[in-house]
Design an enzyme around this catalytic site. Structure first.
Site, PDB file in Angstrom:
ATOM      1  CE  LYS A 119      11.431  19.339 -10.968  1.00 21.72           C
ATOM      2  NZ  LYS A 119      10.176  19.694 -11.587  1.00 21.72           N
ATOM      3  CB  SER A 150      12.955  22.494 -15.330  1.00 23.96           C
ATOM      4  OG  SER A 150      12.108  23.475 -15.348  1.00 23.96           O
ATOM      5  CG  HIS A 165      -1.687  -1.227   1.315  1.00 21.92           C
ATOM      6  ND1 HIS A 165      -3.159  -1.437   0.642  1.00 21.92           N
ATOM      7  CD2 HIS A 165      -1.359  -2.329   2.234  1.00 21.92           C
ATOM      8  CE1 HIS A 165      -3.388  -2.782   1.219  1.00 21.92           C
ATOM      9  NE2 HIS A 165      -2.505  -3.181   2.000  1.00 21.92           N
ATOM     10  CD  GLU A 193       8.561  12.033 -15.397  1.00 21.32           C
ATOM     11  OE1 GLU A 193       7.363  12.979 -15.826  1.00 21.32           O
ATOM     12  OE2 GLU A 193       9.346  12.745 -14.911  1.00 21.32           O
TER      13      GLU A 193
END
Ligand code: ARG
Length: 460
Positions: free
Chosen positions: A282, A276, A155, A289
Site C-alpha cells: 500500500k 499500511s 457524472h 484524505e
C-alpha cells in the site's frame, strides 16, 4: 482578589472560576491586547485624560510584559479569567497606580472586540500568501502538461477531451477567488471597535480616530453597540475558509481517485504518501484524505459560531467568549492544510501515458463526431442522433469511433469522408476547443499567464 470584586461579598466558587475563564485559549491574543493598550494609553495621555508620566509608565510596563511573555517568563492565571485581566493585573503589579489608570474610558468588551478583530485581520495575509503559493505550483505544473490529453468528466463519466493543464487551471481560478474573498473580508473588517466602551461609548474626550489609525484601521466603527457585539467579520472569514476548504476537498478527492489503480493518472512522491501497517503493497494518499476530512471540521467551526451568535440580544453577552476557539481552529487548520497540499502537488509524478489511455476509451470524441457532421451541413440534433447510433454500433463490436470503417460510418450518413479520422483524433479534438476559456493550447497559455499576473498583483 478579583479586579471586579468590589460589589461581591463572597469568593467566586472554584468551579465557576474555571468555567468562566478563557485564559487557556485567549492567551494567544497577548500581543494584540498589549498593542491595543499601548494605543489606548498613548491616546489617553495625548488627550490629557491621564498624565504624560502615567502614559509613559504604562507604555514601559506593557513593553516589559510583552518581552517577558515572549521569553516565556509569564505564567497566566485562571484567577484573572482572561488575557485582558491577566495583563492588567501584571501591569498594576509592576507599576502600581498608573497601571490602574489604563482602564479609564475602556471596557473589556472593547478589548476583546479589538484584540480578536486585529488577530483575525492579521492572519489574512498569511492565508493569501499560502494560496498564491499553491497557485504558482499549479501554473508550473500546468505549463508542463498543456498538451497532455486526459478525459474531462461529468457524472464521473468520461465526457470530452481536455488537457491536464486545463484541469489544474480550473482550480487556480477557484483559489484566485478565494484570495479575493479574503481580501474583501479583510477590507470590510478593518474598522476599529476601540472606544466603544462596554456598549455605550464614554464620557471622556477620547480620540477614536487616533487609536483607529494607530492600530492600522481606516476608521473607527460608527456605532458603539455594534462595535462591541458583532462577530460578523469572524464569520465572514470562516465562510471564506469553508469555501476554500470545499475547493481543497474536491481537489483532494480527485488526487485520491487519480492515485488509485483504477486511474493511476498521478503518483505521489514517497515523502507525501504513507504505508499500511499490514498490507505491504500500500501507498496511501493520506495527505489528501486528511485535507478532505478537515474540511468538515472547518465547516463545523463556522456552524458553531453562527449558532452561538444566533438570537443573542445586543450588546455583549458572555456566550461570545465561545467565539475564539472555532476561529482559531479554522485558521490553524487551513494554514496547516495549504502548505502540505501544495508540496504534495509540487512533487507528484504525472502519468500522461495513463491519462492518454483513459482518454482513448469512453467515446470522448463523440461530440466532435457530431460536430463533424454538423459542420458538413447536418442539423446538430440529427448529427447527435446519428453519432449515438454509431456509439451503439461500436459498443456491440467492441470498437472505438475511429476504428469504424468509412463504410460503417456511412451507414448513418453519407456526409462522412476520409477526413473524419483527423477530426476524431483526440489531440485535434482538444486543440480545436479554442473558444475562450477552453483547453486548446492558446487558451491554457492565456489562462496560465493571467494567473501568473494575478499572483504578482496580489502578493503581500
Ligand atoms: N473573556 C471575555 C471574552 O472572551 C472578554 C470579555 C468579557 N467581558 C465581560 N463583560 N465579561 O468574551
Amino acid at each position: 482578589m478579583k479586579l471586579w470584586s468590589g460589589r461581591f461579598r463572597k469568593e467566586t466558587d472554584a468551579l465557576v472560576n474555571d468555567f468562566n475563564a478563557s485564559i487557556h485559549f485567549d492567551q494567544r491574543l497577548y500581543k494584540e491586547d498589549i498593542t491595543g493598550s499601548l494605543a489606548h494609553a498613548k491616546m489617553l495621555g495625548d488627550c490629557g485624560i491621564i498624565s504624560a508620566q502615567d502614559a509613559a509608565a504604562i507604555q514601559n510596563g506593557l513593553l516589559s510584559i510583552l518581552e517577558d511573555i515572549e521569553s516565556g517568563k509569564v505564567e497566566f492565571s485562571a484567577d484573572n479569567e482572561d488575557i485582558h485581566l491577566n495583563i492588567e493585573a501584571l501591569l498594576t503589579a509592576r507599576i502600581g497606580d498608573a497601571g490602574k489608570r489604563l482602564h479609564t474610558a475602556r471596557s473589556r468588551n472593547d478589548q476583546v472586540a479589538l484584540d480578536f478583530r486585529m488577530y483575525v485581520r492579521d492572519q489574512i495575509p498569511t492565508l493569501i500568501r499560502q494560496l498564491l503559493g499553491l497557485e504558482s505550483v499549479l501554473c508550473r505544473q500546468a505549463k508542463q502538461y498543456q498538451s497532455a490529453v486526459m478525459p474531462g468528466y461529468t457524472h464521473l463519466q468520461r465526457a470530452q477531451p481536455i488537457s491536464f493543464a486545463h484541469h489544474l487551471m480550473a482550480y487556480a481560478q477557484m483559489f484566485s477567488r478565494d484570495v479575493t474573498r479574503l481580501e474583501d473580508c479583510k477590507k470590510r473588517m478593518n474598522e476599529c471597535p476601540l472606544g466603544c466602551g462596554a456598549l455605550a461609548g464614554t464620557t471622556y474626550p477620547i480620540d477614536r480616530k487616533a487609536t483607529a489609525s494607530a492600530l492600522g484601521f481606516y476608521a473607527p466603527m460608527s456605532n458603539t453597540l455594534d462595535g462591541v457585539s458583532d462577530r460578523d467579520y469572524a464569520l465572514e472569514l470562516m465562510g471564506a475558509l469553508s469555501i476554500l476548504m470545499m475547493h481543497l476537498s474536491r481537489f483532494s478527492e480527485e488526487v485520491i481517485l487519480w492515485c488509485s489503480w483504477e486511474f493511476k493518472f498521478i503518483e505521489l512522491d514517497d515523502a507525501y504518501a504513507t504505508g499500511s501497517s499490514i498490507m505491504p503493497q500500500k501507498k496511501n494518499p493520506d495527505v489528501a484524505e486528511l485535507v478532505r476530512g478537515k474540511t468538515g471540521r472547518v465547516y463545523g467551526d463556522l456552524m458553531s459560531l453562527l449558532t452561538t451568535m444566533k438570537a443573542l440580544p445586543l450588546a455583549y453577552n458572555k456566550d461570545m467568549q465561545e467565539d475564539k476557539e472555532p476561529v482559531f481552529d479554522a485558521i490553524d487548520t487551513v494554514t496547516q492544510c495549504l502548505p502540505v497540499f501544495t508540496a504534495m502537488l509540487d512533487t507528484m509524478t504525472v502519468r500522461t501515458d495513463h491519462m492518454r489511455k483513459a482518454a482513448a476509451l469512453g467515446f470522448i470524441n463523440a461530440t466532435d463526431c457530431a460536430d463533424y457532421l454538423t459542420k458538413k451541413g447536418m442539423p446538430f440534433r440529427d448529427a447527435y442522433t446519428a453519432t449515438g447510433h454509431l456509439v451503439a454500433l461500436c459498443t456491440t463490436q467492441g470498437k472505438t469511433l475511429e476504428e469504424l470503417t468509412l463504410a460503417e460510418l456511412q451507414t448513418v450518413s453519407p456526409l462522412f469522408s476520409e477526413d473524419v479520422y483527423e477530426a476524431l483524433k483526440l489531440e485535434n479534438c482538444m486543440a480545436l476547443r479554442d473558444s475562450f476559456g477552453g483547453p486548446a493550447l492558446r487558451e491554457t497559455s492565456r489562462q496560465i499567464e493571467a494567473v501568473e499576473a494575478f499572483i504578482q498583483a496580489h502578493a503581500n
